[in-house]
Scaffold this motif. Structure first.
Motif, mmCIF file in Angstrom:
data_model
loop_
_atom_site.group_PDB
_atom_site.id
_atom_site.type_symbol
_atom_site.label_atom_id
_atom_site.label_comp_id
_atom_site.label_asym_id
_atom_site.label_seq_id
_atom_site.Cartn_x
_atom_site.Cartn_y
_atom_site.Cartn_z
ATOM 1 N N PRO A 117 -13.607 34.252 37.626
ATOM 2 C CA PRO A 117 -14.575 34.287 38.726
ATOM 3 C C PRO A 117 -15.645 35.345 38.484
ATOM 4 O O PRO A 117 -15.417 36.336 37.772
ATOM 5 C CB PRO A 117 -13.712 34.639 39.944
ATOM 6 N N VAL A 118 -16.798 35.144 39.046
ATOM 7 C CA VAL A 118 -17.884 36.110 38.923
ATOM 8 C C VAL A 118 -17.419 37.455 39.494
ATOM 9 O O VAL A 118 -16.916 37.523 40.617
ATOM 10 C CB VAL A 118 -19.138 35.633 39.684
ATOM 11 N N GLY A 119 -17.541 38.509 38.683
ATOM 12 C CA GLY A 119 -17.106 39.838 39.112
ATOM 13 C C GLY A 119 -15.617 40.074 38.936
ATOM 14 O O GLY A 119 -15.127 41.160 39.232
ATOM 15 N N GLY A 120 -14.892 39.075 38.412
ATOM 16 C CA GLY A 120 -13.441 39.204 38.246
ATOM 17 C C GLY A 120 -13.055 39.730 36.882
ATOM 18 O O GLY A 120 -13.824 39.647 35.925
ATOM 19 N N LYS A 121 -11.848 40.266 36.767
ATOM 20 C CA LYS A 121 -11.338 40.805 35.510
ATOM 21 C C LYS A 121 -10.133 40.016 34.996
ATOM 22 O O LYS A 121 -9.669 40.245 33.888
ATOM 23 C CB LYS A 121 -10.949 42.267 35.687
ATOM 24 N N VAL A 122 -9.641 39.109 35.834
ATOM 25 C CA VAL A 122 -8.432 38.366 35.496
ATOM 26 C C VAL A 122 -8.773 36.885 35.313
ATOM 27 O O VAL A 122 -9.533 36.305 36.096
ATOM 28 C CB VAL A 122 -7.361 38.524 36.604
ATOM 29 N N GLU A 123 -8.184 36.281 34.268
ATOM 30 C CA GLU A 123 -8.367 34.854 34.030
ATOM 31 C C GLU A 123 -7.542 34.037 35.024
ATOM 32 O O GLU A 123 -6.398 34.373 35.335
ATOM 33 C CB GLU A 123 -7.925 34.503 32.606
ATOM 34 N N HIS A 124 -8.118 32.958 35.510
ATOM 35 C CA HIS A 124 -7.429 32.040 36.414
ATOM 36 C C HIS A 124 -7.234 30.704 35.696
ATOM 37 O O HIS A 124 -8.111 30.255 34.954
ATOM 38 C CB HIS A 124 -8.241 31.827 37.689
ATOM 39 N N LYS A 125 -6.133 30.057 35.916
ATOM 40 C CA LYS A 125 -5.853 28.756 35.321
ATOM 41 C C LYS A 125 -6.197 27.643 36.314
ATOM 42 O O LYS A 125 -6.006 27.792 37.522
ATOM 43 C CB LYS A 125 -4.380 28.646 34.927
ATOM 44 N N SER A 126 -6.680 26.539 35.793
ATOM 45 C CA SER A 126 -6.936 25.358 36.618
ATOM 46 C C SER A 126 -6.652 24.111 35.788
ATOM 47 O O SER A 126 -7.360 23.812 34.827
ATOM 48 C CB SER A 126 -8.384 25.332 37.117
ATOM 49 N N ASN A 127 -5.617 23.422 36.144
ATOM 50 C CA ASN A 127 -5.204 22.221 35.417
ATOM 51 C C ASN A 127 -5.910 21.003 36.025
ATOM 52 O O ASN A 127 -5.331 20.236 36.784
ATOM 53 C CB ASN A 127 -3.681 22.059 35.492
ATOM 54 N N PHE A 128 -7.185 20.849 35.698
ATOM 55 C CA PHE A 128 -7.965 19.735 36.248
ATOM 56 C C PHE A 128 -8.244 18.690 35.179
ATOM 57 O O PHE A 128 -8.180 18.961 33.985
ATOM 58 C CB PHE A 128 -9.289 20.247 36.832
ATOM 59 N N ARG A 129 -8.557 17.486 35.649
ATOM 60 C CA ARG A 129 -9.003 16.408 34.753
ATOM 61 C C ARG A 129 -10.506 16.238 34.986
ATOM 62 O O ARG A 129 -10.961 16.164 36.123
ATOM 63 C CB ARG A 129 -8.261 15.111 35.113
ATOM 64 N N LEU A 130 -11.295 16.174 33.921
ATOM 65 C CA LEU A 130 -12.742 16.123 34.056
ATOM 66 C C LEU A 130 -13.268 14.699 33.910
ATOM 67 O O LEU A 130 -12.974 14.000 32.947
ATOM 68 C CB LEU A 130 -13.416 17.007 33.004
ATOM 69 N N VAL A 131 -14.058 14.268 34.897
ATOM 70 C CA VAL A 131 -14.801 13.008 34.833
ATOM 71 C C VAL A 131 -16.267 13.351 35.101
ATOM 72 O O VAL A 131 -16.568 14.068 36.059
ATOM 73 C CB VAL A 131 -14.296 11.985 35.865
ATOM 74 N N SER A 132 -17.161 12.878 34.247
ATOM 75 C CA SER A 132 -18.585 13.164 34.402
ATOM 76 C C SER A 132 -19.362 11.856 34.493
ATOM 77 O O SER A 132 -18.886 10.800 34.074
ATOM 78 C CB SER A 132 -19.106 13.985 33.217
ATOM 79 N N ALA A 133 -20.563 11.947 35.037
ATOM 80 C CA ALA A 133 -21.415 10.756 35.151
ATOM 81 C C ALA A 133 -22.868 11.152 34.994
ATOM 82 O O ALA A 133 -23.271 12.271 35.323
ATOM 83 C CB ALA A 133 -21.204 10.072 36.506
ATOM 84 N N THR A 134 -23.665 10.235 34.461
ATOM 85 C CA THR A 134 -25.098 10.500 34.294
ATOM 86 C C THR A 134 -25.862 9.192 34.190
ATOM 87 O O THR A 134 -25.313 8.169 33.765
ATOM 88 C CB THR A 134 -25.365 11.340 33.035
ATOM 89 N N ASN A 135 -27.134 9.230 34.583
ATOM 90 C CA ASN A 135 -28.026 8.093 34.363
ATOM 91 C C ASN A 135 -29.045 8.414 33.272
ATOM 92 O O ASN A 135 -29.983 7.666 33.055
ATOM 93 C CB ASN A 135 -28.758 7.714 35.660
ATOM 94 N N ARG A 136 -28.828 9.531 32.584
ATOM 95 C CA ARG A 136 -29.766 9.961 31.547
ATOM 96 C C ARG A 136 -29.194 9.710 30.147
ATOM 97 O O ARG A 136 -27.976 9.574 29.975
ATOM 98 C CB ARG A 136 -30.093 11.448 31.723
ATOM 99 N N ASP A 137 -30.085 9.651 29.180
ATOM 100 C CA ASP A 137 -29.687 9.454 27.781
ATOM 101 C C ASP A 137 -29.347 10.830 27.197
ATOM 102 O O ASP A 137 -30.224 11.552 26.721
ATOM 103 C CB ASP A 137 -30.833 8.801 26.999
ATOM 104 N N LEU A 138 -28.080 11.194 27.234
ATOM 105 C CA LEU A 138 -27.670 12.530 26.800
ATOM 106 C C LEU A 138 -27.859 12.723 25.297
ATOM 107 O O LEU A 138 -28.146 13.839 24.850
ATOM 108 C CB LEU A 138 -26.212 12.780 27.183
#
Length: 464
Positions: free
Chosen positions: A260-281
């Protein structure tokens, strides 16, 4: 033993592949026209189809989806004497197993066939029906079913998914369906609208912050990445994510941990990422507007949603579904549809895709509350105007294909004459249809791929 269909009008090539197939211990069937190839594939099961591109009665690439949609769903190998990068791309996007040139060695063709048969056998042994909740994803066209198949495959994995598609094609619906059909369905589905992230506090929104991290941070706050722990993080319009944040995200994707911003400790987050776009990446990467390493991490699985104009056969089903839904929501009696009303909806190009169609239907119901039958006159004025203009334009000849010769000065060569007439026809056709490829194909009788090839051959600008 596998059964192989060979669709190629060059008999020397056809017989060579047939002999190879027979020597490998498989059955081979040869036909020499596109019509016969589609008929054979429809009448009996095949494991692999060798499909030529330039056939006497059409372009093999146009028949690729139709052959794949037959009951045996064969693997299709495109084999052509006219290697074309655009054709190869079209073939791959339409699910071809491979794209080979006829100059390829017999060893290469044989290896391709062996791998296709091997893949098909494994698929037969291990494949189980993928049952999933489609949510509000409507449509049974070949293109939509291909997307739904990818959706079902993505749902049973934890891989990152990138969804491409024009605005209004249903990218968020697909993202939600992936989440709800996954093992994470009981977790949070956290939406990040990358286009609306305030640049000054974007990292705080995503990663959270500790108390006192910056002016106004009077208490610690969890970011969206933390909230997605155990669930799915959906980056909508990911093409708008600032480059500096893309860099910070790389480590998060690698370690599934953040600070986190201003934090000193790492946090874990077991998330699954889905992204979307209408642009030509990919183009954005070339323009240094998007990080290539970040894009690489996003697109473990990619799903490209077609615009509504490319699967207009689904419009009827979409209309009945949403009209029923709206009538129930607003306590209205069900509506009957005139055939002209449906014809008008199918004829319109729907630049806003399914979203525009849904909004249009809701507007129609708002002005026809006490009417029982819907007619084209009930459509919004701007849509009726566009349909009327398109109809009138199609009826007006905008080019003359006459060609005047002066015998005294000599006739032109036939090839020169033909090229001039073809180019004039194509220019007139594209002007007539305002460069609408679907309309141009309907008027000319040309296939989409054949039309693109002609435009390219004559140096005419191709529509985006």
């Amino acid at each position: 033993m596998a059964t192989i269909l060979i669709v190629d009008d060059e008999k020397i090539m056809s017989n060579m592949i047939k002999d190879m197939v027979t020597q490998m211990g498989h059955e081979a069937v040869t036909v020499y026209t596109l019509k016969d190839g589609v008929a054979e594939a429809s009448d009996r099961p095949f494991d692999v189809v060798f499909l030529d591109v330039r056939l006497p009665d059409g372009n093999g690439l146009d028949a690729l989806p139709q052959i794949q949609a037959t009951s045996s769903t064969p693997e299709v190998v495109i084999i052509t004497g006219y290697g074309d990068p655009d054709g190869a791309e079209l073939a791959m996007k339409n699910g071809a197993w491979d794209y080979l040139e006829k100059t390829s060695s017999l060893k290469t063709i044989k290896l391709c066939l062996e791998r296709a048969i091997q893949y098909r056998e494994i698929k037969k042994e291990k494949r189980t029906p993928l049952v999933f909740n489609r949510e509000q994803i409507i449509g049974g066209s070949t293109k939509m079913m291909s997307c739904l198949d990818l959706l079902a495959q993505a749902a049973v994995t934890d891989a990152d998914v990138l969804i491409f598609g024009e605005t209004g094609t249903g990218k968020e619906l697909f993202a939600q369906a992936i989440h709800k059909n996954s093992k994470r369905s009981q977790g949070n589905f956290i939406i990040v609208d990358c286009a609306a992230l305030p640049p000054t506090i974007v990292e705080s929104i995503l990663f959270g912050h500790e108390k006192g991290a910056f002016t106004g941070a009077d208490k610690a706050r969890e970011g969206l990445i933390g909230q997605a722990d155990g669930g799915t993080l959906f980056l909508d319009e990911v093409g708008e994510l600032p480059l500096v944040v893309q860099k910070a995200f790389l480590r998060v994707l690698q370690e599934r941990s953040y600070r986190p911003v201003g934090g000193k400790v790492e946090h874990k987050s077991n998330f699954r990422l889905v992204s979307a776009t209408n642009r030509d990446l990919d183009q954005m990467v070339k323009n240094n507007q998007f990080r290539d390493d970040f894009l690489f991490r996003l697109k473990t699985i990619t799903i490209e949603l077609p615009p509504l104009r490319e699967h207009s056969e689904d419009i009827g089903e979409l209309v009945f579904y949403y009209l029923g839904k709206f009538c129930e929501r607003y306590d209205m009696k069900p509506k009957s549809l005139s055939s002209e009303f449906l014809d008008s909806l199918v004829a319109y190009s729907w630049p806003g895709n399914v979203r525009e169609l849904v909004h249009t239907l809701e507007r129609v119901l708002a002005v026809t509350r006490d009417e029982t039958i819907l007619y084209p006159q009930h459509l919004p004025t701007e849509i009726r105007v566009k349909l009327a203009r398109a109809s009138l334009t199609r009826k007006k000849p905008s080019t003359s294909l006459g060609f005047t010769f002066d015998v005294a000065s000599g006739y032109p060569k036939f090839a020169e004459y033909r090229k001039t007439v073809d180019e004039e026809y194509l220019r007139g056709l594209m002007t007539l249809t305002s460069s609408n490829i679907k309309e141009a194909c309907a008027i000319s009788g040309l296939s989409r791929s054949h039309l693109y090839a002609l435009l390219k051959d004559h140096g005419l600008q191709q529509p985006e």
